[in-house]
Every structure is written in structure tokens, then in C-alpha cells.
Design a protein around this motif. Structure first.
Motif, PDB file in Angstrom:
ATOM      1  N   GLY A 276     -71.656  17.124  38.673  1.00  0.00           N
ATOM      2  CA  GLY A 276     -72.654  17.887  37.926  1.00  0.00           C
ATOM      3  C   GLY A 276     -73.685  18.522  38.836  1.00  0.00           C
ATOM      4  O   GLY A 276     -74.092  19.678  38.633  1.00  0.00           O
ATOM      5  N   LEU A 277     -74.119  17.795  39.867  1.00  0.00           N
ATOM      6  CA  LEU A 277     -75.113  18.346  40.793  1.00  0.00           C
ATOM      7  C   LEU A 277     -74.507  19.455  41.652  1.00  0.00           C
ATOM      8  O   LEU A 277     -75.193  20.429  41.989  1.00  0.00           O
ATOM      9  CB  LEU A 277     -75.673  17.233  41.668  1.00  0.00           C
ATOM     10  CG  LEU A 277     -76.551  16.201  40.928  1.00  0.00           C
ATOM     11  CD1 LEU A 277     -76.912  15.051  41.857  1.00  0.00           C
ATOM     12  CD2 LEU A 277     -77.815  16.855  40.387  1.00  0.00           C
ATOM     13  N   CYS A 278     -73.229  19.311  41.995  1.00  0.00           N
ATOM     14  CA  CYS A 278     -72.561  20.399  42.728  1.00  0.00           C
ATOM     15  C   CYS A 278     -72.479  21.653  41.858  1.00  0.00           C
ATOM     16  O   CYS A 278     -72.658  22.777  42.354  1.00  0.00           O
ATOM     17  CB  CYS A 278     -71.162  19.953  43.158  1.00  0.00           C
ATOM     18  SG  CYS A 278     -71.147  18.734  44.482  1.00  0.00           S
ATOM     19  N   ALA A 279     -72.187  21.474  40.564  1.00  0.00           N
ATOM     20  CA  ALA A 279     -72.166  22.622  39.644  1.00  0.00           C
ATOM     21  C   ALA A 279     -73.546  23.256  39.555  1.00  0.00           C
ATOM     22  O   ALA A 279     -73.678  24.493  39.523  1.00  0.00           O
ATOM     23  CB  ALA A 279     -71.691  22.165  38.271  1.00  0.00           C
ATOM     24  N   LEU A 280     -74.593  22.436  39.540  1.00  0.00           N
ATOM     25  CA  LEU A 280     -75.947  22.975  39.500  1.00  0.00           C
ATOM     26  C   LEU A 280     -76.260  23.773  40.761  1.00  0.00           C
ATOM     27  O   LEU A 280     -76.841  24.870  40.693  1.00  0.00           O
ATOM     28  CB  LEU A 280     -76.951  21.822  39.348  1.00  0.00           C
ATOM     29  CG  LEU A 280     -78.427  22.202  39.306  1.00  0.00           C
ATOM     30  CD1 LEU A 280     -78.744  23.028  38.061  1.00  0.00           C
ATOM     31  CD2 LEU A 280     -79.312  20.965  39.356  1.00  0.00           C
TER      32      LEU A 280
ATOM     33  N   GLU B  63     -80.702  24.696  33.623  1.00  0.00           N
ATOM     34  CA  GLU B  63     -79.397  24.482  32.968  1.00  0.00           C
ATOM     35  C   GLU B  63     -79.041  25.630  32.031  1.00  0.00           C
ATOM     36  O   GLU B  63     -77.939  26.178  32.064  1.00  0.00           O
ATOM     37  CB  GLU B  63     -79.422  23.157  32.195  1.00  0.00           C
ATOM     38  CG  GLU B  63     -78.074  22.825  31.573  1.00  0.00           C
ATOM     39  CD  GLU B  63     -78.090  21.528  30.798  1.00  0.00           C
ATOM     40  OE1 GLU B  63     -77.009  21.034  30.427  1.00  0.00           O
ATOM     41  OE2 GLU B  63     -79.191  20.995  30.553  1.00  0.00           O
ATOM     42  N   GLY B  64     -79.989  26.045  31.214  1.00  0.00           N
ATOM     43  CA  GLY B  64     -79.695  27.111  30.260  1.00  0.00           C
ATOM     44  C   GLY B  64     -79.464  28.455  30.920  1.00  0.00           C
ATOM     45  O   GLY B  64     -78.503  29.175  30.579  1.00  0.00           O
ATOM     46  N   VAL B  65     -80.296  28.811  31.892  1.00  0.00           N
ATOM     47  CA  VAL B  65     -80.156  30.136  32.513  1.00  0.00           C
ATOM     48  C   VAL B  65     -78.885  30.211  33.354  1.00  0.00           C
ATOM     49  O   VAL B  65     -78.248  31.277  33.438  1.00  0.00           O
ATOM     50  CB  VAL B  65     -81.401  30.455  33.370  1.00  0.00           C
ATOM     51  CG1 VAL B  65     -82.626  30.566  32.503  1.00  0.00           C
ATOM     52  CG2 VAL B  65     -81.618  29.429  34.467  1.00  0.00           C
TER      53      VAL B  65
ATOM     54  N   ASN C 212     -65.100  24.351  31.762  1.00  0.00           N
ATOM     55  CA  ASN C 212     -65.109  23.133  32.561  1.00  0.00           C
ATOM     56  C   ASN C 212     -66.366  23.067  33.431  1.00  0.00           C
ATOM     57  O   ASN C 212     -66.984  22.006  33.605  1.00  0.00           O
ATOM     58  CB  ASN C 212     -63.847  23.071  33.424  1.00  0.00           C
ATOM     59  CG  ASN C 212     -63.690  21.724  34.108  1.00  0.00           C
ATOM     60  OD1 ASN C 212     -64.179  20.711  33.626  1.00  0.00           O
ATOM     61  ND2 ASN C 212     -62.996  21.709  35.230  1.00  0.00           N
ATOM     62  N   PHE C 213     -66.776  24.212  33.967  1.00  0.00           N
ATOM     63  CA  PHE C 213     -67.967  24.275  34.800  1.00  0.00           C
ATOM     64  C   PHE C 213     -69.207  23.887  33.993  1.00  0.00           C
ATOM     65  O   PHE C 213     -70.034  23.074  34.443  1.00  0.00           O
ATOM     66  CB  PHE C 213     -68.118  25.690  35.368  1.00  0.00           C
ATOM     67  CG  PHE C 213     -69.354  25.898  36.187  1.00  0.00           C
ATOM     68  CD1 PHE C 213     -69.375  25.573  37.533  1.00  0.00           C
ATOM     69  CD2 PHE C 213     -70.514  26.419  35.627  1.00  0.00           C
ATOM     70  CE1 PHE C 213     -70.521  25.759  38.294  1.00  0.00           C
ATOM     71  CE2 PHE C 213     -71.654  26.608  36.373  1.00  0.00           C
ATOM     72  CZ  PHE C 213     -71.655  26.283  37.718  1.00  0.00           C
ATOM     73  N   VAL C 214     -69.334  24.441  32.799  1.00  0.00           N
ATOM     74  CA  VAL C 214     -70.497  24.121  31.952  1.00  0.00           C
ATOM     75  C   VAL C 214     -70.479  22.658  31.535  1.00  0.00           C
ATOM     76  O   VAL C 214     -71.517  21.988  31.471  1.00  0.00           O
ATOM     77  CB  VAL C 214     -70.521  25.045  30.718  1.00  0.00           C
ATOM     78  CG1 VAL C 214     -71.623  24.636  29.754  1.00  0.00           C
ATOM     79  CG2 VAL C 214     -70.707  26.494  31.141  1.00  0.00           C
ATOM     80  N   GLU C 215     -69.275  22.127  31.284  1.00  0.00           N
ATOM     81  CA  GLU C 215     -69.170  20.725  30.912  1.00  0.00           C
ATOM     82  C   GLU C 215     -69.613  19.816  32.055  1.00  0.00           C
ATOM     83  O   GLU C 215     -70.355  18.852  31.852  1.00  0.00           O
ATOM     84  CB  GLU C 215     -67.732  20.403  30.526  1.00  0.00           C
ATOM     85  CG  GLU C 215     -67.543  18.967  30.066  1.00  0.00           C
ATOM     86  CD  GLU C 215     -66.079  18.663  29.755  1.00  0.00           C
ATOM     87  OE1 GLU C 215     -65.784  17.500  29.435  1.00  0.00           O
ATOM     88  OE2 GLU C 215     -65.237  19.579  29.853  1.00  0.00           O
TER      89      GLU C 215
ATOM     90  N   VAL D 116     -75.213  16.025  34.099  1.00  0.00           N
ATOM     91  CA  VAL D 116     -76.485  15.627  34.729  1.00  0.00           C
ATOM     92  C   VAL D 116     -77.478  15.157  33.673  1.00  0.00           C
ATOM     93  O   VAL D 116     -78.044  14.052  33.759  1.00  0.00           O
ATOM     94  CB  VAL D 116     -77.065  16.801  35.545  1.00  0.00           C
ATOM     95  CG1 VAL D 116     -78.398  16.392  36.170  1.00  0.00           C
ATOM     96  CG2 VAL D 116     -76.079  17.235  36.621  1.00  0.00           C
ATOM     97  N   THR D 117     -77.707  15.966  32.667  1.00  0.00           N
ATOM     98  CA  THR D 117     -78.718  15.628  31.667  1.00  0.00           C
ATOM     99  C   THR D 117     -78.263  14.511  30.729  1.00  0.00           C
ATOM    100  O   THR D 117     -79.095  13.886  30.062  1.00  0.00           O
ATOM    101  CB  THR D 117     -79.075  16.864  30.834  1.00  0.00           C
ATOM    102  OG1 THR D 117     -77.866  17.426  30.286  1.00  0.00           O
ATOM    103  CG2 THR D 117     -79.752  17.903  31.691  1.00  0.00           C
TER     104      THR D 117
END
Length: 973
Positions: free
Chosen positions: A550-554, A632-634, A587-590, A595-596
């Protein structure tokens, strides 16, 4: 009979069937209800008290109503009240039962607690019972007040909200309880503290009332009297009550600060050189004192209130004293940890406090900054975990909204400022970042992230930091080294044993490159970073690795959102295409949402202080949770946008920029027009003022012209009369007649004024006459009642003075009558004079000679002057009369005072004689009693002495009676 009954109940019982406890209690309750003698009821209540612990249920069920009735009816007997209150306390309180049942199972303890709640509800069924209890607390008797305090405390423990509600609406309820703190008996005062602790729990209204009843002053005085931190458990109770009053209560906090009570906390933290051998109570007290300071500057308080308290703590020297404890030796570890947390919140967000903390040095050789010494503890894995967390919190608070401090920390990492001879904060952070201890890695990464928080300048400056990894190899940037550790750690530890390290580094990187396009470009410039991130996100790893994914996606989403498209291979569009091909947008958004959803994320988001039960759960930072919530939203929207939408957004941005430029131009134009309008308004104001001045001048000139015209017409009229041939004698006669009429009108006014003055003086003289008569009567009465020759002669002189005043007043009255007659004659003459010219003017103006008119006018003027002189003399005589009258009044008042004093002395002498007679009578009675006792004991008493004593006794009585009769006759005379 009564004693035989209690011997049967409490003492040895005769042979036969023994009564059960319930039967005995039933008999005792009947005795309490039916006995008419107070002693019987008292003995029965005492027996119930002795049975109340063993037979708690039976006594509570059968006797509670009778005990309450005793409290209502037997208010005059403190002993029975004390027994009743003790009995009620035994059946309601759970503490002693819990101590007795420690070896028993939990069910027995739960049953006892249920009994306490049950009987509490029964007692509170009538709210008047609580009011009755508050009334009994006013009793000063120890056997009533002390059990009353304990009973009310037990009720509050079992049903706090209900009892609080009754006390809150009871008149002076809280004030009565506050009086317990002033009780000279320590046991009542100390139990009163426990009572107020229970009373103030969770009730802001009661907390405010207690605070405004001068609680802060009393509690701080008790703490000082008991020895502050060296005191006993009483100090602990006072501090717990203070925490109750101040925590989450902004009104009380402001009252505490405005009352200058923060300054009184400074002496609490004075420690000596030898800090070994602290008692457990001192550690507890100091821990609560530190907690009290934290309550005043807690991050959950309003920013304005916290800032004000922080300022006060710096000005009074409290912060300096806390920093002294930080650097002292021998301080227990838990006190040191709590002191660090306290200093953290005292400096958090306060620039002046943060600057002072930066200047604090440890007493070492050479001296080192306190920040460096604390960071050395944070990255040292041998230090306690809670201490390392406290140091991290202190560092975070030091950098919170402190761009100056952030710049100083980052500067210690820049090549131009590195000092090889000393250890800097930046070097310690880098050392912790790359050490073998994962907790040091995480703490150093979070600390460095706080040095970059909301500071674009320092994010760009940190890109300049170069690290020498090994000999013979070129240095690498700090940014690159962080990504290298991430990728290497992933290859070496696939099982996730270094999850904490990687989470810390990912949080640092996300904070670093967010809202910094230059840092994003540096990160993307390394060809290995994007493949590493996509590989991490696309893999299906275990539960422990989901957070890293999740942090890598962020981090990858930040690279997209803040990308300025300066690198051709990693533009926004190409990165989104890469995500769609290798990972998939959904998958990326998931993965980003992991994280949250993590349980430790919500815990870290609650408060700024890092509090973790174990090092393994130390994963999220409070400030980082805010960043995730913001991004997260943007990022999700940015990933789902197509190239067309991107172009549209770019066009919209350009349009908005153009629009903004147009708006700016219009704003400038409007600003210029506003300036011009303001200038024109000022000019209009100036012209309007000038116009008003000119108009005033014109008005004045017109009035002057009109005056000149009037004067011209008058002169013209006079010239016309002269031209008609009027004789000079006729003109003079007319002039004299005009003057004569004016003098007559003035004379009439003066006569009227004299008439009014005469009436007023006549009224005043009448009042004075009545006052003199009153004084004469008072003087005559005083002359009759005064004792002694001196008083009589003074009154005779006073009467003589009053008679002389009377004669003078009568003379003045005769003189005033004569003046009145002359005034009437003058009025008659004035009317005759005023009527004569009028009739002569009607018949013939020339018949009255001018000389006669002038003589009459002179005579009237002389008469008016004489009247004025007489009036002036009359006023002076009246003033003299008033002075003499005042003197007479003061003399009478003095005589009256002397008379009152003599009467008081006579009364006092009478009282003393009465007391002596009573004393002699008591002595005679005692002598007679002693003689009688001697006779009873067989001693022989001389009868002659008895008769003589009796004769003396009766003779004294007769003399007393004669004296009293003489005094009565004198009073009647």
C-alpha cells in the motif's frame, strides 16, 4: 428489661434454640422502630452496626428505612447518628468486602458489588436522603461528619451520575463539601479529598463550581504544607483532584492560568544533585505533577489556550526547570521519560519555547546540545522502548510548525556545515537510518520526515545531501540510498522481518517528494525505482507485506500526481499506462486502500504522541496519517483520468490562469480607480468645508449690513423729529420720562426681591424659634435628670443663653415688622409715583417740571439703597443667630452625652454589686454545704458559729435589700 434483652441478643444466651441472624436483626429493627427511650434505640443501632458486615444483606434489606428515619428524627444525639451512618456505610461500601474476598472467586466479588449497587439504588430512591446527608455534613462532631463523608463517597463510587445530579441542584451542596478541606482534623480533610475526587469525575458543571469555590488555592496550599513532591499520599490525592478539575475543562484551565497558579508549580520540580533513593511515593507524586503540566498544554486543548499556557510556563521559568531535570543525573527512568513527554508538549508549536529548547546544553565536557543527547538515546537500541518513544515525540514537537528548527536540522547534513570533530543531529539521524536495528531505522526515518513537513525549501535542500557508502566508490545521494536500502532489504528479507524498516523509509520518501516536483524528478531519474515499485505492488504477498504494498502504491501515486513531465520516459501518462498494464487500475486502488484500513493506522491517527504497546506495532506516524488522508483521494482520481481528461484539465488550468491574469488586471484597475475616487472624495470634502466657511462669512456680513441699516433708520428718524421743530425742553422731558419709567420698573423688581427675602427670613426665624423651644424643653429635662452640681450649673447657663437668644430673636422680629411697614409705605409711594407720570402724560406732558421728577427719582434711589443696607444688616444678624444656635445645640449634645455616660456608670456599678452579692451567696451556700457534710461525717460544729454565720448571711441579705430599695427610690425620684 432492656439490658436483659441485649444480653440475650449479644451476650451469652441460655440453653435452647439459638435465634438466626435474620431473626436477631428483625428484633433489633423492631426495637429501633418502637422504643421511646433514646438509650434503647442507640443500643439497637449499635448492635445493627456490629452485625452489618457479617449479615450485610439482612441488615440492608430490613434496617435501611429505620436507619434513615433515625437520621431524620434523632438529630440531637451525635452518637446514634454516627452508629446509623457507619451501618449504612457498611452495607453500601464494596471496598472492604473486596479485600476480604481476594482469595475467593470472581463470582463472589461480583455478588458483593451487586449488593452495594442494590442498596445504593434503594438509598437513592428518595433524593431527599442525599440532601439529608449533606445537611449532616455541616455537623462539626467527628462521629457524625467522618462517617457521613465516607458514606457519601461510597454512594458516588456506586452511582456517580445520580448523586452528582442531586448535589448539583442542592443549594450550597458543593460549598458544604468544599468546607471539608478546611477541617482541622486531617482524617476528615483527607477523606474529603477522596470525596471530591469522586464528585468531580466527568462532570464539567461541578468541576467549575468547585474551581470557583477557591479549590485551586486550597489544594496548592495543602500540597505545600505536606512537602510538595516529598509529601505523602495526601499530596497524591490533591494532585488527582487537580487533574480532575483541569482535564478537558477549558474554563477551569483558563481560571488556573489567570490566577497565576502555573507559577506556583515551579518549586515542585526543583531537584538536587543527589537524586538517588527516591521513594515510591515521591515518584508517584512527581509523575502526577508532570501530568498536571501536560493537562494545561495538551494538543487536544484549543490552540489559543495552549499557546497562552506555554508562554506562561516559559516566563515563570517552569520550562527551564523541566529542562534541568532532563539533564540531571540519577533521575528515575519513568520520571525522566515523563519529563521528556512534558517538555515535548510545553514546546510544541511555540516558537519561543522551541528556540529556548534548542539552546539548552547538557552538562558534559565539552557541552553538547540537549537535542543531540536525546537523539543519541533514541537511536541506541539498549535504551528502554518507552524512553526512545518519548525522545522521538520530543523531537517531533520541537519541529512542529518550526521552519527555523527544520532548517537547522537539515543544515547539519549539508556538506558545507559538517563538522568532523562533533556529532550533529543530522549525523545521528543518518546513523540511525542505516543501522541494523529496525526500531532505530523507523525512528530516524520519522524524525527526518518531520524535518521536511510542510517545508518545500528543506525538501529541496535535502536533495543535496551526499553519503559516502564505501571506499573507492563515488558518494550517492540520501534519496538514492533510501531506495537502495528498500530494494536490497526486499531481496534479502522476503519474509518481512524488516517490515518496520521499510515502512519507515517509505513514509520518509512519501513525505519528502509530496508537493515537491523536483524531488519527484530526482526519484524517477533512477531507472530502478519505478520497476521496483510496480513489482512490489503487483505481487501477491502475505498479510504482513500488504502494508508495504500500500505504501509503495502511495509513493508511485505521488510520482504521478506531482509529476511535472520533465522526464520523457516517466511522464504522467506513461506512468498511468504502466500501472494499467502491469498492475491494473482497480488492483492499484485496492492496494492503496490497505494503508487506511490497517488497524494501527487508526490508532496513530488519534493523537500526536507515539504510544505503542510493543516495538513491533510501531508502524505509523500521526502526521503521516494526515498526509495519507489528504492524498488518497486525489491519487485515485489522477490514476483513473484519461489523457483526454488530462488535456482538458490542462486547458482548464490554462484558462484559469488566463482568467486569473485578467482578474489581476481588473483588480489593479479597480485598485487605481479606488485610489482616484478616494482622492476626489478628499477634494470634495475640502471644497465643502471651504464652502461652509464662505457661507458663514456671508451670513455674518449680511447681519452686519442689517445692523448698519437699523442704525441708519434710527438716525434718520431722529433727524426727522428735529426738523419738525420740537423744542429742546420737550425732548429732554421725554428723555427723562423714559429714564424714569425704566428706573421705576427696576425699583419694582428690587422691591419684589426684598419681599421674597423677607418671607424666606420670616420662615427661617419661625423654624429657629420652634427649634429653640425644643432645645429649651430638652435642656429642662436634662437639668432634672442630670446628677451632680456641675451638670446643674451648666444647664442653668445654657438656659440663660437660650433666653438671651430668645430676646434677641424677638428684637429682630420687631425690627423686621418695622421694615415691613416701611416696605409697604415704599410700595405705596412707588405706585403713586408710577401713576402720576401716566396721568400727567395723558393730560399734558409739559405740566410736571423736570426738576421735580429728578428729585423724586433721587429720593426713591436713596430709599432703595437704604433698604438694601438694612437687608444686608438683617442677613448678618441672621447669620450670627444661626452661629449662636449651633453653639447652643452642641452644648446640649455634650450635656446629653455626659448624662448618658453617668447612667452607664451607674448601671455598671449596680451590675458589679449584683455579681458580688451572687458570689457571696454562692460562698455562703458552699460553707453551709461543707458544714452539713462535716455534720454528716460526725464532726462537731459550734452552734454559735452557725448562728453567727446565719445572722451574717441574713444581715447581708437585709443590707442588700435595703440598698436595692434605696436605689429604687432614687430612680423614682
Amino acid at each position: 428489661m432492656t439490658m436483659n434483652f441485649f444480653r440475650g441478643v449479644m451476650g451469652g444466651q441460655p440453653a435452647g434454640p439459638q435465634p438466626t441472624g435474620a431473626e436477631t436483626i428483625h428484633k433489633l429493627c423492631d426495637r429501633v422502630a418502637s422504643s421511646t427511650l433514646l438509650e434503647d434505640r442507640r443500643d439497637a443501632v449499635r448492635a445493627l452496626k456490629s452485625l452489618s458486615k457479617k449479615y450485610r444483606l439482612e441488615v440492608g434489606t430490613q434496617a435501611m428505612d429505620h436507619l434513615v428515619h433515625i437520621l431524620q428524627t434523632d438529630r440531637s444525639d451525635s452518637e446514634i447518628l454516627g452508629y446509623a451512618l457507619d451501618t449504612l456505610y457498611n452495607i453500601i461500601c464494596n471496598d472492604e468486602e473486596e479485600e476480604q474476598d481476594e482469595s475467593e472467586d470472581e463470582n463472589a466479588q461480583k455478588q458483593d458489588e451487586d449488593l452495594g449497587v442494590l442498596f445504593t439504588d434503594k438509598f437513592l430512591g428518595d433524593s431527599e436522603n442525599v440532601t439529608l446527608l449533606l445537611t449532616l455534613l455541616e455537623e462539626f462532631d467527628f462521629h457524625v461528619r467522618w462517617p457521613g463523608v465516607k458514606l457519601l463517597t461510597a454512594l458516588l463510587k456506586n452511582q456517580c451520575n445520580q448523586v452528582q445530579g442531586v448535589i448539583l441542584v442542592s443549594p450550597m451542596g458543593v460549598s458544604r463539601l468544599m468546607d471539608l478541606l478546611a477541617d482541622s482534623r486531617e482524617v476528615i480533610r483527607n477523606d474529603g479529598l477522596l470525596l471530591l475526587q469522586q464528585l468531580t469525575k466527568g462532570n464539567a458543571a461541578i468541576q467549575k463550581i468547585v474551581a470557583f469555590e477557591n479549590a485551586f488555592e486550597r489544594l496548592l496550599d495543602i500540597i505545600t504544607e505536606e512537602g510538595s513532591s516529598d509529601g505523602g499520599i495526601v499530596v497524591e490525592d490533591c494532585l488527582l483532584l487537580l487533574v480532575n478539575l483541569l482535564k478537558n475543562n477549558s474554563s477551569n484551565q483558563n481560571f488556573f492560568k489567570e490566577g497565576s497558579y502555573i507559577q506556583r508549580m515551579k518549586p515542585w520540580f526543583e531537584v538536587g544533585d543527589d537524586n538517588s533513593g527516591w521513594s515510591a511515593q515521591k515518584v508517584t507524586n512527581l509523575h502526577l505533577m508532570l501530568q498536571l503540566v501536560r493537562v494545561m498544554v495538551s494538543p487536544v486543548n484549543s490552540p489559543g489556550a495552549t499557546s497562552s499556557c506555554q508562554k506562561s510556563m516559559y516566563q515563570c521559568g517552569l520550562l527551564q526547570q523541566l529542562c534541568t531535570i532532563l539533564m540531571a543525573t540519577g533521575v528515575p527512568a519513568d520520571i525522566l521519560t515523563e519529563t521528556i513527554n512534558t517538555v515535548s508538549e510545553v514546546i510544541r508549536g511555540s516558537q519561543i519555547n522551541q528556540d529556548y529548547f534548542a539552546s539548552v546544553n547538557a552538562p558534559s565536557n565539552p557541552p553538547r546540545p540537549a537535542i543531540v543527547v536525546l537523539l543519541m538515546s533514541m537511536v541506541n537500541e539498549r535504551q528502554p522502548f518507552v524512553l526512545r518513544c518519548a525522545v522521538l515525540y520530543c523531537f517531533q514537537c520541537f519541529l512542529y510548525k518550526n521552519q527555523k528548527g527544520q532548517g537547522e536540522i537539515v543544515a547539519t547534513l549539508l556538506p558545507s556545515t559538517i563538522d568532523a570533530n562533533s556529532i550533529s543531529a543530522g549525523q545521528l539521524l543518518c546513523g540511525g537510518l542505516f543501522s541494523a536495528d529496525s526500531l532505530s531505522n523507523w525512528c530516524a526515518a520519522v524524525a527526518l520526515a518531520h524535518a521536511l513537513q510542510d517545508n518545500l525549501t528543506q525538501k529541496e535542500q535535502l536533495l543535496r545531501v551526499q553519503l559516502a557508502t564505501s571506499l573507492g566508490k563515488p558518494p550517492v545521494s540520501l534519496l538514492q540510498q533510501c531506495t537502495n536500502i528498500l530494494s536490497q532489504g526486499d531481496k534479502i528479507n522476503r519474509r518481512g522481518s524488516k517490515v518496520q524498516t521499510r515502512v519507515g523509509l517509505l513514509m520518509l520518501l512519501c513525505t519528502w517528494i509530496s508537493n515537491c516536483p523536483i524531488a519527484v524528478t530526482h526519484f524517477l531519474h533512477n531507472q530502478e525505482n519505478v520497476p521496483f515499485l510496480t513489482g512490489q505492488i503487483s505481487e501477491n504477498l502475505g498479510e504482513d507485506e500488504r502494508l508495504v504494498q500500500g505504501l509503495c502504491a502511495l509513493l508511485l501515486g505521488i510520482c504521478i500526481y506531482y509529476n511535472d513531465n520533465s522526464l520523457e520516459n516517466y511522464t504522467k501518462e506513461k506512468l498511468k499506462q504502466l500501472i494499467e498494464k502491469r498492475i491494473g487500475k482497480e488492483n492499484f486502488v485496492e492496494k492503496l486502500g490497505f494503508v487506511t484500513k490497517h488497524e494501527l493506522y487508526s490508532r496513530a491517527a488519534q493523537k500526536p504522541q507515539p504510544v505503542f504497546p510493543s516495538p513491533e506495532q510501531m508502524l505509523f506516524d500521526h502526521e503521516f496519517t494526515k498526509l495519507v488522508k489528504e492524498l488518497e483521494g486525489v491519487i485515485t482520481k489522477a490514476v483513473h483520468k484519461t489523457s483526454e481528461e488530462e488535456k482538458k484539465e490542462e486547458e482548464v488550468k490554462k484558462t484559469l490562469e488566463q482568467h486569473d491574469s485578467i482578474v489581476i488586471q481588473y483588480k489593479d484597475l479597480i485598485r487605481d480607480q479606488d485610489t482616484q475616487i478616494q482622492e476626489l472624495r478628499e477634494q470634495v470634502s475640502t471644497l465643502s468645508l471651504n464652502s461652509e466657511q464662505m457661507q458663514n462669512q456671508i451670513t455674518q456680513q449680511q447681519s452686519q449690513i442689517q445692523q448698519h441699516k437699523d442704525q441708519y433708520n434710527i438716525l434718520k428718524l431722529k433727524l426727522g423729529k428735529d426738523s419738525q421743530g420740537l423744542s429742546s425742553s420737550q425732548g429732554e422731558g421725554a428723555h427723562v420720562n423714559g429714564l424714569h419709567s425704566e428706573e421705576l420698573s427696576q425699583l419694582r423688581e428690587e422691591v419684589e426681591e426684598l419681599r421674597r427675602q423677607h418671607t424666606l427670613q420670616h420662615t427661617q426665624l419661625s423654624d429657629k424659634d420652634s427649634l429653640i423651644n425644643t432645645l429649651r424643653c430638652g435642656a429642662a429635662a436634662a437639668a432634672q435628670t442630670a446628677e451632680g452640681g456641675a451638670g446643674g450649673s451648666d444647664n442653668t447657663e445654657l438656659l440663660g443663653e437660650v433666653e438671651s437668644l430668645r430676646s434677641r430673636v424677638q428684637a429682630q422680629c420687631a425690627e423686621i415688622s418695622q421694615l415691613q411697614t416701611e416696605r409697604l409705605e415704599l410700595i405705596r409711594r412707588a405706585e403713586a409715583v408710577s401713576s402720576a407720570p401716566a396721568s400727567s402724560r395723558e393730560s399734558s406732558a409739559d405740566t410736571v417740571p423736570v426738576s421735580e421728577l429728578e428729585s423724586r427719582l433721587a429720593a426713591q434711589t436713596t430709599e432703595a439703597e437704604r433698604l438694601k443696607e438694612e437687608c444686608r444688616g438683617l442677613r448678618e444678624g441672621h447669620a450670627g443667630l444661626e452661629q449662636q444656635l449651633a453653639s447652643a445645640q452642641s452644648t446640649v449634645a455634650i450635656e446629653q452625652t455626659e448624662k448618658t455616660k453617668l447612667q452607664q456608670e451607674v448601671q455598671e456599678s449596680k451590675k458589679e454589686q449584683d455579681d458580688l452579692l451572687m458570689l457571696l451567696a454562692d460562698q455562703d451556700q458552699k460553707i453551709l454545704n461543707l458544714k452539713q457534710r462535716l455534720r454528716d461525717l460526725g464532726e462537731t460544729i459550734d452552734e454559735d458559729e452557725d448562728e453567727l454565720d446565719a445572722r451574717d448571711h441574713f444581715g447581708e441579705d437585709d443590707d442588700d435589700d435595703d440598698d436595692e430599695e434605696e436605689e429604687d427610690e432614687e430612680n423614682n425620684d
